[in-house]
Write a protein that holds these residues in place. Structure first.
Motif, PDB file in Angstrom:
ATOM      1  N   GLY A 332       0.781  -1.234   0.000  1.00  0.00           N
ATOM      2  CA  GLY A 332       0.000   0.000   0.000  1.00  0.00           C
ATOM      3  C   GLY A 332       0.807   1.275   0.000  1.00  0.00           C
ATOM      4  O   GLY A 332       0.252   2.362  -0.194  1.00  0.00           O
ATOM      5  N   VAL A 333       2.133   1.195   0.227  1.00  0.00           N
ATOM      6  CA  VAL A 333       2.976   2.384   0.222  1.00  0.00           C
ATOM      7  C   VAL A 333       4.278   2.076  -0.494  1.00  0.00           C
ATOM      8  O   VAL A 333       4.666   0.916  -0.647  1.00  0.00           O
ATOM      9  N   VAL A 334       4.968   3.112  -0.940  1.00  0.00           N
ATOM     10  CA  VAL A 334       6.254   2.958  -1.605  1.00  0.00           C
ATOM     11  C   VAL A 334       7.361   2.988  -0.555  1.00  0.00           C
ATOM     12  O   VAL A 334       7.389   3.872   0.299  1.00  0.00           O
ATOM     13  N   LEU A 335       8.278   2.019  -0.605  1.00  0.00           N
ATOM     14  CA  LEU A 335       9.376   1.930   0.365  1.00  0.00           C
ATOM     15  C   LEU A 335      10.751   2.080  -0.275  1.00  0.00           C
ATOM     16  O   LEU A 335      11.715   2.395   0.414  1.00  0.00           O
ATOM     17  N   SER A 336      10.870   1.856  -1.567  1.00  0.00           N
ATOM     18  CA  SER A 336      12.159   1.936  -2.239  1.00  0.00           C
ATOM     19  C   SER A 336      12.666   3.381  -2.234  1.00  0.00           C
ATOM     20  O   SER A 336      11.999   4.281  -2.759  1.00  0.00           O
ATOM     21  N   THR A 337      13.843   3.596  -1.642  1.00  0.00           N
ATOM     22  CA  THR A 337      14.395   4.947  -1.571  1.00  0.00           C
ATOM     23  C   THR A 337      14.648   5.510  -2.958  1.00  0.00           C
ATOM     24  O   THR A 337      14.353   6.680  -3.230  1.00  0.00           O
ATOM     25  N   SER A 338      15.201   4.688  -3.852  1.00  0.00           N
ATOM     26  CA  SER A 338      15.480   5.175  -5.211  1.00  0.00           C
ATOM     27  C   SER A 338      14.187   5.511  -5.943  1.00  0.00           C
ATOM     28  O   SER A 338      14.107   6.517  -6.671  1.00  0.00           O
ATOM     29  N   GLN A 339      13.162   4.689  -5.762  1.00  0.00           N
ATOM     30  CA  GLN A 339      11.880   4.958  -6.404  1.00  0.00           C
ATOM     31  C   GLN A 339      11.242   6.228  -5.829  1.00  0.00           C
ATOM     32  O   GLN A 339      10.664   7.038  -6.561  1.00  0.00           O
ATOM     33  N   MET A 340      11.366   6.409  -4.520  1.00  0.00           N
ATOM     34  CA  MET A 340      10.831   7.622  -3.904  1.00  0.00           C
ATOM     35  C   MET A 340      11.561   8.854  -4.427  1.00  0.00           C
ATOM     36  O   MET A 340      10.946   9.867  -4.772  1.00  0.00           O
ATOM     37  N   ARG A 341      12.886   8.760  -4.473  1.00  0.00           N
ATOM     38  CA  ARG A 341      13.688   9.902  -4.929  1.00  0.00           C
ATOM     39  C   ARG A 341      13.336  10.266  -6.379  1.00  0.00           C
ATOM     40  O   ARG A 341      13.201  11.444  -6.734  1.00  0.00           O
ATOM     41  N   GLN A 342      13.196   9.251  -7.204  1.00  0.00           N
ATOM     42  CA  GLN A 342      12.854   9.491  -8.606  1.00  0.00           C
ATOM     43  C   GLN A 342      11.469  10.122  -8.722  1.00  0.00           C
ATOM     44  O   GLN A 342      11.254  11.045  -9.519  1.00  0.00           O
ATOM     45  N   GLY A 343      10.525   9.637  -7.901  1.00  0.00           N
ATOM     46  CA  GLY A 343       9.173  10.197  -7.938  1.00  0.00           C
ATOM     47  C   GLY A 343       9.121  11.635  -7.454  1.00  0.00           C
ATOM     48  O   GLY A 343       8.355  12.456  -7.964  1.00  0.00           O
ATOM     49  N   ALA A 345      11.659  13.779  -7.695  1.00  0.00           N
ATOM     50  CA  ALA A 345      12.311  14.576  -8.726  1.00  0.00           C
ATOM     51  C   ALA A 345      11.386  14.839  -9.909  1.00  0.00           C
ATOM     52  O   ALA A 345      11.417  15.930 -10.507  1.00  0.00           O
ATOM     53  N   SER A 346      10.540  13.869 -10.241  1.00  0.00           N
ATOM     54  CA  SER A 346       9.640  14.021 -11.387  1.00  0.00           C
ATOM     55  C   SER A 346       8.360  14.782 -11.049  1.00  0.00           C
ATOM     56  O   SER A 346       7.586  15.124 -11.947  1.00  0.00           O
ATOM     57  N   GLY A 347       8.134  15.035  -9.757  1.00  0.00           N
ATOM     58  CA  GLY A 347       6.909  15.726  -9.352  1.00  0.00           C
ATOM     59  C   GLY A 347       5.760  14.798  -9.034  1.00  0.00           C
ATOM     60  O   GLY A 347       4.664  15.258  -8.681  1.00  0.00           O
ATOM     61  N   GLU A 348       5.995  13.488  -9.146  1.00  0.00           N
ATOM     62  CA  GLU A 348       4.919  12.543  -8.826  1.00  0.00           C
ATOM     63  C   GLU A 348       4.576  12.592  -7.342  1.00  0.00           C
ATOM     64  O   GLU A 348       3.416  12.494  -6.952  1.00  0.00           O
ATOM     65  N   TYR A 349       5.612  12.749  -6.502  1.00  0.00           N
ATOM     66  CA  TYR A 349       5.416  12.874  -5.054  1.00  0.00           C
ATOM     67  C   TYR A 349       5.838  14.277  -4.621  1.00  0.00           C
ATOM     68  O   TYR A 349       6.764  14.866  -5.184  1.00  0.00           O
ATOM     69  N   GLU A 350       5.172  14.787  -3.607  1.00  0.00           N
ATOM     70  CA  GLU A 350       5.435  16.142  -3.153  1.00  0.00           C
ATOM     71  C   GLU A 350       6.727  16.248  -2.357  1.00  0.00           C
ATOM     72  O   GLU A 350       7.321  17.322  -2.261  1.00  0.00           O
ATOM     73  N   GLY A 351       7.142  15.169  -1.754  1.00  0.00           N
ATOM     74  CA  GLY A 351       8.346  15.175  -0.934  1.00  0.00           C
ATOM     75  C   GLY A 351       8.416  13.878  -0.164  1.00  0.00           C
ATOM     76  O   GLY A 351       7.610  12.958  -0.359  1.00  0.00           O
ATOM     77  N   TRP A 352       9.400  13.798   0.739  1.00  0.00           N
ATOM     78  CA  TRP A 352       9.580  12.571   1.517  1.00  0.00           C
ATOM     79  C   TRP A 352       8.405  12.291   2.440  1.00  0.00           C
ATOM     80  O   TRP A 352       8.261  11.167   2.934  1.00  0.00           O
ATOM     81  N   ASP A 353       7.570  13.287   2.708  1.00  0.00           N
ATOM     82  CA  ASP A 353       6.416  13.074   3.585  1.00  0.00           C
ATOM     83  C   ASP A 353       5.112  12.936   2.810  1.00  0.00           C
ATOM     84  O   ASP A 353       4.031  13.050   3.385  1.00  0.00           O
TER      85      ASP A 353
END
Length: 562
Positions: A332-343, A345-353
């Motif tokens: 139900g949530v994303v845990l991969s640090t590289s995937q989070m960082r990429q998201g 950077a691309s604007g898919e996620y607002e930030g680490w929170d």
């Protein structure tokens, strides 16, 4: 005498109704009463007759009214029920721990901590608190490819949020001189050698259980090559230091694994180096030097434990007690640090929170308390069986913490305006908290037009109850909905099984967006929510939410759970 019996029956019926949020069965209440008051067993017929009347009385009350009446009749019982019930699961004991433990949590500074990190961090902390001793936070930053300079601070803040008691913080990037010294000593002991074979050549030899030509070099030759590595005389990939193991080992990964490598890029933010120690070597050296007595980590590290034992054995060091727990699947949530960082950077996620992520700061933004995370992790324990993380358990733990303190408000999603005909002037006074009338009330004036949740009207009810206000008849014609005042009696709405829904005065509502992992829900909320910035509250009939921002043109809330 009958009045006393009726009061006792009423208290037990209310207690059961409040606890289970439903009307109790007669047999359940009778069993509770007879167990506590055996003197009534000879009056079973009278008890049964009175109970029918009592249950009818309880059925006519709303959940909040049941709690209020229970508090008035039996305040001790009500207080005990409102107290959070935290189930504490005992962790299994650790061998050789009677005189205290030294334990460590060792994350990479590649990003903030997430739920997977929380398991190791909390379990180690629990054992240090149980046995006494020392908790070491060791930042394992010897791989510059995995270092995010901002993550150093994020890791520390996440540990503080979790409530971990850290006695010492160690940065491995500060300890390179130690690793070089012990690297030389390992070579002198015959436990390591410098390998200048090409990677593919070495891989083929290892698969064939055949020694590479470098393995036969003398100690003096290896020390000379190691000095040249440290002096920067080799290019990246031209030389490495390997731990001498068993070439016949059935697992090829165990055969002569690397301890040092050369890297020129990327540059490390905290140290100027070209020779970088690798994880299995630094972990073994630091576990010894820091006096670590017990290591708790996932069973994906079992192979690393076996590698590190070679190093302990070469130096003649005592080996820590190891416990390996099973994998924890988290859906139900994303845990991969590289995937989070990429998201990010691309604007898919607002930030680490971003609340779609599994970081601890994302949980905090939603309103999940660190105490709930700790207890959910402790409930999982350190068993070797692979398990799935239970979101339901986390939410249940958090609910016990926030429910007693969260004020109640109305949030109307996708509001529809409704002019109610023939309604007299009313002012609704709703409790801020059903169990604590002393907190005060919210005043919601009825001025003729209200805002209602669109999805409730789409169910085409013929009668609705506006919570804490009155009943409304709903009819339909070619022009749309028609709303007509239908009296004040809650019992009539209950008898008709009319839905009891939240509402807001059309001229006393603030725009509000409720952000959920599935998407944003637009709506309106009470003006009193402005006072709740940073707090977790309960939107009645919707769920708990943390009020994130009240400074803009609309309130921003993050959905916590139901």
């Amino acid at each position: 005498m009958e009045d006393n019996l009726r009061s006792i029956l009423l208290v037990f019926a209310l207690q059961n109704a409040v606890k289970h949020s439903s009307l109790p069965k007669p047999g359940t209440v009778i069993g509770m009463v007879m167990g506590k008051h055996p003197e009534f067993r000879s009056r079973a017929r009278e008890v049964s007759a009175l109970l029918d009347e009592v249950l009818s009385q309880v059925a006519a009350l709303s959940p909040a009214e049941r709690e209020q009446q229970l508090r008035a009749l039996a305040p001790d019982v009500a207080e005990d029920m409102s107290r959070p019930r935290v189930h504490v699961k005992e962790l299994p004991g650790l061998e050789k721990a009677d005189h205290g433990v030294v334990m460590r949590f060792a994350p990479n500074p590649s990003g903030p901590l997430h739920l997977g990190h929380a398991r190791a961090a909390v379990l180690n902390d629990a054992y240090v608190k149980r046995y006494g001793g020392k908790y070491i936070l060791r930042i394992e930053d010897t791989d510059p490819k995995r270092v995010d300079p901002e993550a150093y601070g994020m890791v520390i803040r996440d540990i503080e949020w979790l409530g971990i008691t850290v006695h010492e913080v160690v940065y491995q990037s500060d300890r390179f001189d130690r690793y070089y010294r012990y690297g030389k000593e390992l070579i002198e002991r015959g436990g390591a050698y410098v390998c200048t074979c090409e990677n593919e050549q070495f891989r083929q030899l290892k698969q064939k259980k055949t020694a590479c030509p470098c393995r036969s070099l003398s100690v003096e030759e290896n020390l000379s090559l190691f000095d040249k590595m440290l002096a920067g005389e080799f290019y990246e990939g031209e030389a490495s230091v390997r731990v001498r193991t068993d070439l016949d080992h059935p697992d090829p990964a165990m055969r002569d694994f690397p301890a040092f490598r050369i890297l020129h890029q990327p540059l490390h933010p905290r140290i100027d180096a070209v020779v970088y120690p690798l994880m299995n070597f630094t972990v073994a050296v630091d576990d010894h030097l820091l006096g670590v007595t017990h290591v708790i980590r996932g069973k994906d590290h079992i192979a690393n434990t076996r590698r590190q034992r070679y190093i302990f054995d070469y130096f003649g060091w005592d080996v820590p007690v190891y416990r390996h727990y099973g994998r924890m699947g988290i859906e139900g949530v994303v845990l991969s640090t590289s995937q989070m960082r990429q998201g990010i950077a691309s604007g898919e996620y607002e930030g680490w929170d971003d609340i779609r992520l599994g970081t601890l700061r994302a949980l905090a933004r939603r309103g999940i308390s660190p105490e709930a995370v700790r207890q959910a992790v402790l409930d999982i324990g350190i068993g070797e069986t692979d398990i799935s993380f239970s979101w339901d358990n986390l939410y249940a733990q958090n609910r016990m913490i926030v429910d007693p303190v969260a004020n109640r408000y109305f949030f109307v999603p996708h509001p529809v305006g409704a002019e109610i005909r023939d309604a007299p002037h009313h002012v609704a006074r709703a409790l801020l908290h059903p169990n604590e009338p002393e907190r005060g009330t919210r005043v919601l004036p009825f001025t003729g037009t209200v805002l209602l949740p669109r999805q409730e009207l789409e169910k085409h009810p013929s009668l609705i109850r506006l919570k804490d206000l009155f009943n409304v008849k709903v009819s339909y014609d070619e022009q749309g909905y028609l709303f007509t005042y239908a009296g004040d009696q809650l019992s009539e709405a209950r008898e008709a099984k009319a839905p009891i829904i939240q509402w807001l005065p059309a001229d006393c509502a603030l725009p509000c967006v409720l952000r959920t992992p599935e998407g944003d829900v637009e709506g309106v909320c009470e003006t009193g929510v402005m006072r709740e910035a940073g707090s977790v509250l309960q939107f009645e009939r919707v769920g708990f939410a943390r009020i994130d921002d009240t400074s803009g043109d609309r309130i921003t809330a993050y959905f916590t759970h139901r």
